[in-house]
Design an enzyme around this catalytic site. Structure first.
Site, PDB file in Angstrom:
ATOM      1  N   HIS A 172       6.832 108.215   9.393  1.00 10.85           N
ATOM      2  CA  HIS A 172       7.900 109.132   9.824  1.00 10.85           C
ATOM      3  C   HIS A 172       7.578 110.561   9.380  1.00 10.85           C
ATOM      4  O   HIS A 172       7.818 111.512  10.128  1.00 10.85           O
ATOM      5  CB  HIS A 172       9.247 108.725   9.207  1.00 10.85           C
ATOM      6  CG  HIS A 172       9.768 107.405   9.690  1.00 10.85           C
ATOM      7  ND1 HIS A 172       9.781 106.276   8.913  1.00 10.85           N
ATOM      8  CD2 HIS A 172      10.316 107.041  10.874  1.00 10.85           C
ATOM      9  CE1 HIS A 172      10.307 105.278   9.596  1.00 10.85           C
ATOM     10  NE2 HIS A 172      10.638 105.705  10.786  1.00 10.85           N
ATOM     11  N   GLN A 185      21.158  98.443  19.532  1.00 14.25           N
ATOM     12  CA  GLN A 185      19.822  97.945  19.874  1.00 14.25           C
ATOM     13  C   GLN A 185      19.445  96.656  19.137  1.00 14.25           C
ATOM     14  O   GLN A 185      18.312  96.205  19.211  1.00 14.25           O
ATOM     15  CB  GLN A 185      18.764  99.032  19.697  1.00 14.25           C
ATOM     16  CG  GLN A 185      18.491  99.470  18.276  1.00 14.25           C
ATOM     17  CD  GLN A 185      17.590 100.698  18.232  1.00 14.25           C
ATOM     18  OE1 GLN A 185      18.025 101.807  18.520  1.00 14.25           O
ATOM     19  NE2 GLN A 185      16.312 100.531  17.886  1.00 14.25           N
ATOM     20  N   VAL A 217       0.553 105.351  12.092  1.00 15.24           N
ATOM     21  CA  VAL A 217       0.013 105.579  10.745  1.00 15.24           C
ATOM     22  C   VAL A 217      -0.088 104.213  10.063  1.00 15.24           C
ATOM     23  O   VAL A 217       0.845 103.402  10.120  1.00 15.24           O
ATOM     24  CB  VAL A 217       0.920 106.530   9.933  1.00 15.24           C
ATOM     25  CG1 VAL A 217       0.396 106.719   8.519  1.00 15.24           C
ATOM     26  CG2 VAL A 217       1.026 107.880  10.640  1.00 15.24           C
TER      27      VAL A 217
HETATM   28  O1  PAF Z   1      12.246 103.859  16.892  1.00 20.92           O
HETATM   29  C1  PAF Z   1      13.339 103.902  16.305  1.00 20.92           C
HETATM   30  O2  PAF Z   1      13.426 104.109  15.089  1.00 20.92           O
HETATM   31  C2  PAF Z   1      14.619 103.711  17.103  1.00 20.92           C
HETATM   32  O3  PAF Z   1      14.443 102.765  18.105  1.00 20.92           O
HETATM   33  C3  PAF Z   1      15.187 105.028  17.684  1.00 20.92           C
HETATM   34  C4  PAF Z   1      14.240 105.657  18.686  1.00 20.92           C
HETATM   35  C5  PAF Z   1      15.457 106.000  16.542  1.00 20.92           C
HETATM   36  C6  PAF Z   1      16.512 104.749  18.397  1.00 20.92           C
HETATM   37  O4  PAF Z   1      17.449 104.178  17.538  1.00 20.92           O
END
Ligand code: PAF
Length: 290
Positions: A43, A67, A182
């Site tokens: 990140h 999700q 990474v």
């Molecule tokens: O990749 C992620 O961390 C998630 O799927 C995202 C794009 C932040 C959406 O919640």
């Protein structure tokens, strides 16, 4: 290099929109990095990439319930905001958008964004509602943070393709940047879910990258049989004692269709494998010599 800026934390969508509007009015270029928190070096590399593209970097931290299926890991998904804040600050971002679930999905919420077809294969087969949740929250986050650019990781290759398709189909005025995977020193792709692995599973999970490296080597040497490659990759993966192999897929990166043709310019090889109760994904893009 450690950043000296103090990162601002905004929790309301209205406040975030007003701040983004003001920045746009001041002609600042904004880049956003959407995340679900529990950040790692992968990140940080996305945040740094965003910083190289824009005057202002916004990182969103939101574990998106839409999700996750009811049987998935929403409740136990790792969360540590203070740790995230320190990483975001050190990577040089300016604003963290950190809403709660009620802010993103207030009572009566009922509008969703859904990309067709490509969301039904691979991840979509095993996680049927997943991408609808991803595209809905990403659309909301883009409307809230008003960025010129948004940075996503290539590790979620199908997610990246689906988001790009949504951006194109719905004319979102934002540039999508994909940043490379990474890896830990031993090759394991960085993921917040790696924290679920016990010591043995963590070691076994190295078969993922090993099998991708195998495919890369063979394809670079001219191998053209997907069947043969898949067979050998499976042997490598099974040597890591997985609980389940969800898929080993050969994908044409142009339209994200499964293919057994190794004569185009590049191929994406993608995997989803479970070790214990942890489901990991990984992939590699391999150029093809014709
Ligand atoms: O990749 C992620 O961390 C998630 O799927 C995202 C794009 C932040 C959406 O919640």
């Amino acid at each position: 290099m450690e950043s000296k800026k103090t990162v601002r934390v905004l929790k309301s969508a209205g406040e975030m929109q007003a701040a983004a509007e003001k920045l746009r009015h001041e002609r600042k270029k904004i880049a956003v990095v959407p995340t679900m928190g529990y950040l790692h070096r992968g990140h940080a590399s996305l945040i740094e990439r965003a910083g190289s593209l824009a005057d202002i970097v916004i990182v969103t931290v939101f574990v998106n319930p839409a999700q996750f299926a009811p049987n998935e890991d929403y409740a136990r998904y790792p969360r540590d905001f203070e740790h995230d804040k320190a990483i975001i600050q050190a990577a040089g971002a300016d604003i963290i958008f950190y809403p709660d679930v009620k802010e993103m999905y207030p009572d009566g919420f009922g509008s969703y964004v859904e990309v067709e077809k490509v969301t039904k294969i691979l991840e979509g087969k095993f996680r049927p509602e997943h991408f609808k949740g991803v595209t809905t929250v990403v659309a909301k986050l883009l409307n809230i943070t008003k960025p010129h650019a948004a940075v996503f990781g290539q590790k979620d290759a199908q997610q990246a393709f689906v988001i790009q398709k949504m951006i194109k189909d719905l004319n979102f005025d934002v540039q999508i940047i994909l940043a490379p995977i990474v890896r830990e020193e031993d090759g394991l792709a960085m993921s917040s879910r790696n924290s679920y692995l016990n010591e043995a599973e963590r070691k076994n999970a190295l078969v993922l990258f090993r099998s991708l490296q195998y495919a890369e080597k063979q394809i670079r040497q001219g191998e053209k049989s997907v069947e043969l490659l898949r067979e050998e990759m499976m042997k490598i993966i099974l040597s890591g004692n997985p609980t389940q192999v969800d898929y080993t897929a050969f994908i044409d990166p142009v339209d994200f269709s499964e293919t057994d043709n190794l004569n185009q310019s590049e191929i994406l090889v993608a995997l989803a494998v479970r070790f214990g109760t942890t489901r990991l994904i990984d992939n590699i893009i391999i150029p093809i010599n014709s």
